[in-house]
Motif scaffolding. Structure first.
Motif, PDB file in Angstrom:
ATOM      1  N   ALA A 258      28.381  30.202  -2.270  1.00 46.29           N
ATOM      2  CA  ALA A 258      29.121  28.942  -2.379  1.00 46.29           C
ATOM      3  C   ALA A 258      29.907  28.903  -3.674  1.00 46.29           C
ATOM      4  O   ALA A 258      29.374  29.200  -4.746  1.00 46.29           O
ATOM      5  CB  ALA A 258      28.170  27.759  -2.315  1.00 46.29           C
ATOM      6  N   VAL A 260      32.013  26.104  -5.899  1.00 46.99           N
ATOM      7  CA  VAL A 260      32.109  24.641  -5.957  1.00 46.99           C
ATOM      8  C   VAL A 260      33.447  24.234  -6.566  1.00 46.99           C
ATOM      9  O   VAL A 260      33.885  24.787  -7.574  1.00 46.99           O
ATOM     10  CB  VAL A 260      30.935  24.043  -6.747  1.00 46.99           C
ATOM     11  CG1 VAL A 260      29.661  24.148  -5.946  1.00 46.99           C
ATOM     12  CG2 VAL A 260      30.751  24.723  -8.094  1.00 46.99           C
ATOM     13  N   VAL A 292      33.444  23.126   3.286  1.00 45.46           N
ATOM     14  CA  VAL A 292      32.541  22.005   3.552  1.00 45.46           C
ATOM     15  C   VAL A 292      32.668  20.971   2.439  1.00 45.46           C
ATOM     16  O   VAL A 292      33.070  21.287   1.310  1.00 45.46           O
ATOM     17  CB  VAL A 292      31.070  22.464   3.647  1.00 45.46           C
ATOM     18  CG1 VAL A 292      30.900  23.511   4.740  1.00 45.46           C
ATOM     19  CG2 VAL A 292      30.574  23.004   2.318  1.00 45.46           C
ATOM     20  N   HIS A 293      32.339  19.743   2.777  1.00 42.69           N
ATOM     21  CA  HIS A 293      32.180  18.666   1.803  1.00 42.69           C
ATOM     22  C   HIS A 293      30.701  18.310   1.890  1.00 42.69           C
ATOM     23  O   HIS A 293      30.283  17.583   2.806  1.00 42.69           O
ATOM     24  CB  HIS A 293      33.097  17.498   2.137  1.00 42.69           C
ATOM     25  CG  HIS A 293      34.504  17.940   2.429  1.00 42.69           C
ATOM     26  ND1 HIS A 293      35.237  18.667   1.527  1.00 42.69           N
ATOM     27  CD2 HIS A 293      35.272  17.816   3.546  1.00 42.69           C
ATOM     28  CE1 HIS A 293      36.416  18.958   2.054  1.00 42.69           C
ATOM     29  NE2 HIS A 293      36.460  18.458   3.278  1.00 42.69           N
ATOM     30  N   PRO A 294      29.892  18.860   0.995  1.00 45.44           N
ATOM     31  CA  PRO A 294      28.444  18.922   1.206  1.00 45.44           C
ATOM     32  C   PRO A 294      27.777  17.559   1.362  1.00 45.44           C
ATOM     33  O   PRO A 294      28.199  16.557   0.783  1.00 45.44           O
ATOM     34  CB  PRO A 294      27.930  19.668  -0.020  1.00 45.44           C
ATOM     35  CG  PRO A 294      29.029  19.611  -1.024  1.00 45.44           C
ATOM     36  CD  PRO A 294      30.295  19.507  -0.265  1.00 45.44           C
ATOM     37  N   ALA A 333      32.775  24.701  -1.239  1.00 41.99           N
ATOM     38  CA  ALA A 333      32.155  23.373  -1.199  1.00 41.99           C
ATOM     39  C   ALA A 333      32.923  22.459  -2.149  1.00 41.99           C
ATOM     40  O   ALA A 333      32.868  22.641  -3.365  1.00 41.99           O
ATOM     41  CB  ALA A 333      30.691  23.447  -1.605  1.00 41.99           C
ATOM     42  N   ALA A 347      29.600  18.199  -6.041  1.00 38.09           N
ATOM     43  CA  ALA A 347      29.423  19.288  -5.084  1.00 38.09           C
ATOM     44  C   ALA A 347      28.156  20.081  -5.380  1.00 38.09           C
ATOM     45  O   ALA A 347      27.403  20.442  -4.464  1.00 38.09           O
ATOM     46  CB  ALA A 347      30.647  20.201  -5.106  1.00 38.09           C
ATOM     47  N   LEU A 351      24.941  20.150  -2.860  1.00 38.20           N
ATOM     48  CA  LEU A 351      24.513  21.430  -2.309  1.00 38.20           C
ATOM     49  C   LEU A 351      23.038  21.693  -2.591  1.00 38.20           C
ATOM     50  O   LEU A 351      22.267  22.053  -1.690  1.00 38.20           O
ATOM     51  CB  LEU A 351      25.341  22.572  -2.906  1.00 38.20           C
ATOM     52  CG  LEU A 351      26.722  22.846  -2.322  1.00 38.20           C
ATOM     53  CD1 LEU A 351      27.379  23.982  -3.099  1.00 38.20           C
ATOM     54  CD2 LEU A 351      26.647  23.204  -0.845  1.00 38.20           C
ATOM     55  N   SER A 354      20.790  19.601  -0.505  1.00 32.82           N
ATOM     56  CA  SER A 354      21.048  19.591   0.934  1.00 32.82           C
ATOM     57  C   SER A 354      19.850  20.158   1.688  1.00 32.82           C
ATOM     58  O   SER A 354      18.939  20.753   1.102  1.00 32.82           O
ATOM     59  CB  SER A 354      22.304  20.404   1.258  1.00 32.82           C
ATOM     60  OG  SER A 354      22.124  21.773   0.926  1.00 32.82           O
TER      61      SER A 354
END
Length: 724
Positions: A258, A260, A292-294, A333, A347, A351, A354
């Protein structure tokens, strides 16, 4: 005999009960810290919660409208000292092969239940926020952070502060003008507000190259009169030992990395074009990109930021993570900024908290410690600590201004002194610095690079000798090569010469000691006041060359990061945004407009190498890599260094080296003030740990140094020597 058996039985029972008690104790949530009733007349100040620019009266314009929305304000909570020791001990046990907790990673919810603030305390704090008119959006599963929203008027009244508009350097900002306050009854469980301002972390970790003529074919574009040798993905693989991993079937299959961001890509097709041009798609078709937009567990997805001026950063992050792990999934992200909180920080929070966090996170943004403030510094420590407990490896770029992260990177000479990136100084993240190749300085380009014959545009023959990345006149090697002198300071020194003036803009891999993790300074960008550094981790202190300074030192490792301004090398990057210095990705990549350098490149590459470590470990996450890095370096460098692993050896470097020891060069920057600036005469001096003596900050040395950390890596040897 009977009495003896009875004694043994009682002893055994006691031991078993003790073990049960200890295990239960480890799992008990934090005991309530809040005892007294809330009395609004009894308040305490949350120190270190105000940007230094907001304390300068000349910057103040006026209070904002009470109706201004402050969304996603983050309130950092605080554990008891005993609870803090418990989480530290648990994280230490995660990398201890003799511990039953070895690699026993937790979920965010498990982490919160075991090490978070007591639920009753959280209830009292959220109840107080709601009573003040705030909307509580989320108590993060870690139970260490509360996300709430309110208007500027509500926040100002609740926290006894004021939100004003500022103008700093011609740019308009919103920020609180004094430290907030809370009722004293809540203080034992509250660290502070992460931010109440819209100052954005810099992405000074990306630097565009400057060329006199960038349209020469076959890798011969002119870089200040020198041939240019752009680094393509194939070159990266050759130089840092990735080719052997790819040939062994380790290219990131099944792994997720990922990056950010606070922006989306200008065009997702730039990533596709990059992979197609350099034949990554053909060879590694499994590689893919997701945006993605976490969403944190129990919360809502953060806002879609759209596209902004950070899109160049986002583009290089995803492209070069894919270059180093071409079969991996690259997850961009991104979260939208608010008036009170930065999107990149949201972000990372979302993450880590999540339901299925990525095992590797790359961060290419930051603020210097002294400007970041104590509450925000503490928030990163707590967040990365949580990531380590969950098995997540976090990599953070140190920055691109040598030892002076607080400085404006476009300035001719910094007035601000030494300071490091506060987003990178915890012991739970890998701080990634920058190197440059020294073949141009040595006059050996032909020994390391071939002529370019087309796709996949790779020209490197072998590992190339390295030195710290430093494109400034303060660099003794630049002064010698371009000015015929080894002296950069003083009226007759290189920085004050006509030729030296071309190298005055700050630029180089950052490194130095943590100096303002806690406390605060009365002066923006300058370490002072009550500032104290982050304590030195035990694992770092054991390696040859690590300073005996009692604080965390960065970087940990470094990789090539130059923008080509001095020594003819930079990274090829496909970036087509015409509004942000981008252009078409056609023809020879040596002429692409997006080509650049910076620790922003080194960081996603190191993150991708960690993904290959994870893949080799049967796809199992490895958590914080730092204890392993330093254990391997301790063995390699011993008590006197490893001549076999000297980066100066180039293609003759030892085949078994995990680290390439950078032993020549420096990251010294030019300066023009009185703080950490040795300037005996002339307009410009050089950064020094003394203003009255020449103590350059910092030179490369045997083993660890503040210029490049442990050095760069041979990815194959790192993966194969990783403890199983």
């Amino acid at each position: 005999m009977a009495s003896r058996l009875r004694w043994l039985s009682l002893t055994l029972c006691a031991l078993l009960l003790s073990g049960v008690s200890a295990a239960a104790e480890e799992s008990i949530p934090g005991r309530p810290l809040l005892k007294a009733a809330v009395d609004e007349r009894q308040r305490v100040t949350l120190e270190g919660n105000t940007r230094p620019e907001a304390r300068v009266a000349a910057n103040d314009r006026q209070a904002v409208a009470d109706s201004l929305p402050l969304e996603h304000v983050l309130l950092q909570l605080k554990r008891s000292p005993a609870q803090e020791k418990a989480v530290e001990a648990y994280i230490d046990s995660l990398t201890d092969r003799g511990s039953p907790n070895y690699h026993h990673w937790l979920t965010a919810a498990e982490y919160g239940r075991r090490f978070g603030v007591a639920q009753s305390d959280i209830g009292r704090i959220t109840g107080w926020l709601k009573a003040k008119g705030m909307t509580v959006n989320l108590v993060y599963p870690s139970r260490m952070m509360i996300d709430f929203t309110g208007t500027a008027g509500q926040v100002s009244r609740a926290f006894n502060t004021e939100i004003h508009r500022l103008e700093v350097g011609g740019v308009s900002h919103v920020a609180n003008v004094r430290d907030p306050q809370i009722p004293a009854a809540l203080a034992p469980a509250v660290e502070g507000i992460v931010s109440l301002h819209d100052f954005r972390p810099h992405n000074k970790m990306i630097r565009r190259q400057v060329r006199a003529d960038g349209k020469q074919p076959a890798d011969s574009g002119s870089c200040f009169g020198q041939p240019c040798y752009d680094v393509a993905p194939g070159d990266l693989a050759t130089i840092y030992g990735l080719t052997a991993l790819f040939n062994a079937g380790l290219s990131g299959q099944g792994e997720v990395i990922a990056t950010v961001e606070d922006t989306n890509l200008y065009a997702n097709s730039d990533w596709t074009t990059f992979r197609n041009v350099f034949q990554l798609t053909t060879k590694y078709p499994m590689g893919n990109l997701t945006v993605v937009h976490p969403t944190p567990s129990g919360g809502k997805a953060c806002g879609d930021p759209g596209v902004n001026d950070d899109d160049g950063e986002a583009t290089l992050d995803v492209e070069w993570a894919s270059a180093a792990a071409p079969s991996a999934t690259i997850m961009l992200a991104s979260c939208a900024n608010t008036f009170s909180t930065d999107g990149v920080q949201l972000a990372i929070q979302d993450l880590v908290n999540s339901s299925k966090p990525p095992p590797v996170i790359s961060v290419s943004y930051g603020f210097c410690e002294v400007d970041n403030g104590a509450a925000d510094n503490a928030s990163f420590n707590t967040l990365y600590q949580q990531a380590a407990a969950q098995g997540i490896s976090v990599f953070v770029a140190t920055g691109d201004s040598g030892p002076t992260d607080c400085a404006d990177s476009t300035a001719n000479g910094t007035p601000d002194g030494i300071g490091v990136n506060g987003w990178a100084t915890t012991k739970f993240n890998v701080a990634v610095g920058g190197t440059d190749f020294r073949d141009t300085f040595d006059g050996t380009n032909g020994a390391y690079w071939t002529g370019n014959t087309g796709a996949p545009w790779s020209t490197a023959k072998s590992y190339v000798p390295e030195m710290p990345w430093n494109d400034t006149c303060a660099n003794a090697m630049i002064a010698s090569y371009y000015g015929g002198t080894t002296v950069s300071y003083g009226a007759s020194g290189f920085c004050n010469s006509h030729t030296g003036s071309s190298f005055l803009e700050l630029g180089g891999g950052e490194g130095g000691p943590s100096s303002c993790y806690s406390g605060s300074s009365p002066t923006a960008h300058v370490v002072g006041g009550t500032c104290k550094g982050y304590p030195k981790p035990t694992f770092q202190a054991v390696v040859l060359g690590v300073p005996h300074d009692g604080v965390r030192d960065i970087p940990d490792v470094s990789l090539f990061a130059s923008d080509g301004s001095a020594w003819s090398h930079n990274y090829a990057t496909c970036f087509t945004d015409p509004n942000n210095d981008g252009g078409p990705c056609t023809g020879n990549p040596v002429i692409w407009a997006g080509n650049a350098g910076g620790t922003s490149y080194a960081t996603p590459i190191m993150a991708a190498i960690q993904a290959l470590v994870d893949q080799h470990a049967a796809g199992k996450p490895q958590g914080d890599p730092l204890p392993t890095y330093y254990a391997l370096a301790k063995t390699e460098y011993g008590t006197s260094g490893s001549p076999t692993c000297s980066a100066n050896k180039g293609k003759a470097i030892g085949a078994g080296c995990v680290f390439h020891d950078i032993v020549s060069g420096d990251v010294i920057q030019d300066c023009r003030g009185t703080i950490d600036c040795y300037r005996p005469s002339g307009t410009y001096g050089v950064l020094s740990t003394s203003s009255s003596l020449y103590r350059p900050a910092y030179r490369a040395t045997l083993g660890y140094d503040l210029a490049t950390g442990l050095g760069s890596v041979n990815a194959y040897n790192l993966v194969m020597n990783w403890p199983k």
